[in-house]
Design an enzyme around this catalytic site. Sequence first.
Site, PDB file in Angstrom:
ATOM      1  N   ASP A  13       0.878  -1.160   0.000  1.00  0.00           N
ATOM      2  CA  ASP A  13       0.000   0.000   0.000  1.00  0.00           C
ATOM      3  C   ASP A  13       0.929   1.227   0.000  1.00  0.00           C
ATOM      4  OD1 ASP A  13      -2.310   1.669   0.478  1.00  0.00           O
ATOM      5  OD2 ASP A  13      -1.630   1.811   2.562  1.00  0.00           O
ATOM      6  N   LEU A  14       0.422   2.372  -0.416  1.00  0.00           N
ATOM      7  CA  LEU A  14       1.284   3.559  -0.489  1.00  0.00           C
ATOM      8  C   LEU A  14       1.137   4.455   0.748  1.00  0.00           C
ATOM      9  CD1 LEU A  14       3.186   5.423  -2.174  1.00  0.00           C
ATOM     10  CD2 LEU A  14       1.122   6.450  -3.142  1.00  0.00           C
ATOM     11  N   ASP A  15      -0.045   5.087   0.851  1.00  0.00           N
ATOM     12  CA  ASP A  15      -0.273   6.076   1.914  1.00  0.00           C
ATOM     13  C   ASP A  15      -0.241   5.385   3.284  1.00  0.00           C
ATOM     14  OD1 ASP A  15      -0.761   8.253   0.106  1.00  0.00           O
ATOM     15  OD2 ASP A  15      -2.741   7.418  -0.297  1.00  0.00           O
ATOM     16  N   THR A  21       1.452  10.255   3.924  1.00  0.00           N
ATOM     17  CA  THR A  21       0.562  11.214   3.278  1.00  0.00           C
ATOM     18  C   THR A  21      -0.797  11.310   3.985  1.00  0.00           C
ATOM     19  OG1 THR A  21       0.347   9.407   1.754  1.00  0.00           O
ATOM     20  CG2 THR A  21       1.364  11.381   0.882  1.00  0.00           C
ATOM     21  N   LYS A  49      -8.556   6.025   6.300  1.00  0.00           N
ATOM     22  CA  LYS A  49      -7.377   5.354   5.743  1.00  0.00           C
ATOM     23  C   LYS A  49      -7.787   4.231   4.805  1.00  0.00           C
ATOM     24  CE  LYS A  49      -3.904   6.410   9.183  1.00  0.00           C
ATOM     25  NZ  LYS A  49      -3.084   5.921  10.288  1.00  0.00           N
ATOM     26  N   SER A 118      -2.495   0.526  -4.398  1.00  0.00           N
ATOM     27  CA  SER A 118      -2.990   1.723  -3.711  1.00  0.00           C
ATOM     28  C   SER A 118      -4.341   2.153  -4.261  1.00  0.00           C
ATOM     29  CB  SER A 118      -1.987   2.866  -3.901  1.00  0.00           C
ATOM     30  OG  SER A 118      -2.545   4.085  -3.473  1.00  0.00           O
ATOM     31  N   ALA A 119      -5.200   2.657  -3.372  1.00  0.00           N
ATOM     32  CA  ALA A 119      -6.493   3.189  -3.801  1.00  0.00           C
ATOM     33  C   ALA A 119      -6.341   4.573  -4.426  1.00  0.00           C
ATOM     34  CB  ALA A 119      -7.413   3.298  -2.587  1.00  0.00           C
ATOM     35  N   LYS A 149     -11.046  -1.084  -1.647  1.00  0.00           N
ATOM     36  CA  LYS A 149     -10.777  -1.974  -0.525  1.00  0.00           C
ATOM     37  C   LYS A 149     -11.981  -1.854   0.425  1.00  0.00           C
ATOM     38  CE  LYS A 149      -5.863  -0.784  -0.915  1.00  0.00           C
ATOM     39  NZ  LYS A 149      -4.723  -0.058  -0.349  1.00  0.00           N
ATOM     40  N   GLU A 173       0.104  -3.312   4.684  1.00  0.00           N
ATOM     41  CA  GLU A 173      -1.025  -2.386   4.774  1.00  0.00           C
ATOM     42  C   GLU A 173      -1.116  -1.683   6.121  1.00  0.00           C
ATOM     43  OE1 GLU A 173      -3.629  -0.854   3.875  1.00  0.00           O
ATOM     44  OE2 GLU A 173      -3.960  -1.450   1.824  1.00  0.00           O
ATOM     45  N   ASP A 174      -1.552  -0.435   6.119  1.00  0.00           N
ATOM     46  CA  ASP A 174      -1.771   0.269   7.384  1.00  0.00           C
ATOM     47  C   ASP A 174      -3.260   0.451   7.682  1.00  0.00           C
ATOM     48  OD1 ASP A 174      -2.212   2.212   5.330  1.00  0.00           O
ATOM     49  OD2 ASP A 174      -2.027   3.789   6.842  1.00  0.00           O
TER      50      ASP A 174
HETATM   51  C1  BG6 Z   1      -5.744   5.926   0.045  1.00  0.00           C
HETATM   52  C2  BG6 Z   1      -5.740   6.846   1.254  1.00  0.00           C
HETATM   53  O1  BG6 Z   1      -4.460   5.414  -0.170  1.00  0.00           O
HETATM   54  O2  BG6 Z   1      -6.158   6.648  -1.125  1.00  0.00           O
HETATM   55  C3  BG6 Z   1      -7.090   7.516   1.414  1.00  0.00           C
HETATM   56  O3  BG6 Z   1      -5.444   6.062   2.415  1.00  0.00           O
HETATM   57  C4  BG6 Z   1      -7.444   8.240   0.117  1.00  0.00           C
HETATM   58  O4  BG6 Z   1      -7.037   8.424   2.485  1.00  0.00           O
HETATM   59  C5  BG6 Z   1      -7.451   7.246  -1.040  1.00  0.00           C
HETATM   60  O5  BG6 Z   1      -8.743   8.826   0.219  1.00  0.00           O
HETATM   61  C6  BG6 Z   1      -7.767   7.902  -2.385  1.00  0.00           C
HETATM   62  O6  BG6 Z   1      -6.759   8.837  -2.653  1.00  0.00           O
HETATM   63  P1  BG6 Z   1      -6.770   9.933  -3.808  1.00  0.00           P
HETATM   64  O7  BG6 Z   1      -5.361  10.428  -3.805  1.00  0.00           O
HETATM   65  O8  BG6 Z   1      -7.121   9.224  -5.085  1.00  0.00           O
HETATM   66  O9  BG6 Z   1      -7.777  10.959  -3.430  1.00  0.00           O
HETATM   67 MG    MG Z   2      -2.724   3.196   3.572  1.00  0.00          MG
END
Ligand code: BG6
Ligand code: MG
Length: 225
Positions: A13-15, A21, A49, A118-119, A149, A173-174
């Site tokens: 996962d990224l964030d 972030t 998250k 990542s989402a 997710k 994953e966090d």
């Molecule tokens: C996830 C974050 O990685 O991405 C969420 O944990 C975020 O907080 C989601 O809403 C979507 O991100 P973005 O950058 O497409 O708005």
């Molecule tokens: Mg995350």
Amino acid sequence: MAKETKDVGFIFDLDGVLVDTAVLHYQAWRRLANSLGFDFSEKQNEELKGVGRIDSLNKILSWGGKTMTEEEKINAATQKNEWYNELIRHLTTKDALPGAIDFLTAARNRRIGIALGSASKNALPVLDRLGITDYFDAIVDGRSLTHNKPHPEVFLKGSSAMHLEPSRCAVFEDAEVGIEAALKGGMVAIGIGSKDTLPAAQLHYDTLKQAEIDQVISLIRQNNP
Ligand code: BG6
Ligand code: MG
């Protein structure tokens, strides 16, 4: 990618796993909430998250007791994204979370497949700013996903792009929804962060600095008796 030398894969996962972030998403969402006349706490932000952009907005609006038309929601989410983009412009390699770059390097040296799951639709610029795009054999992000997710789509696409069975992959994953997605997809689920918030994870590390490749690989082996 040389399939014969990569028999296991790590999907990150990224964030919140590779980069902090979450605090920037919080700042941008908070700015939006404040512009609508309410605020929300850091604790509430935990619930965002891993949650997609519009789903996050829906939760925030419900906390503030506000409703919006679909068009207003798109405008609000676009505004938040503009504010978020102003914030990620300042990211550098130094913003990678503790141990993240060393762990990616170690995994690459062990010839482990490396994918992003990542989402976020902003994953590419974030990876670029951190200078870590080249570590990845596959990048799956919010731009190509139909399901959020805890649906396992993001990780299944990651394993498939690495030509690996899901059971041969571990997900880092966090977010609780991310751990759920990994388990639903038949992967090993490694929680990054507090053990209390990720009770379903099979193994926990506070950060990737504590992560041990051999421990993770041994769980993948157990997953493939
Ligand atoms: C996830 C974050 O990685 O991405 C969420 O944990 C975020 O907080 C989601 O809403 C979507 O991100 P973005 O950058 O497409 O708005
Ligand atoms: Mg995350």
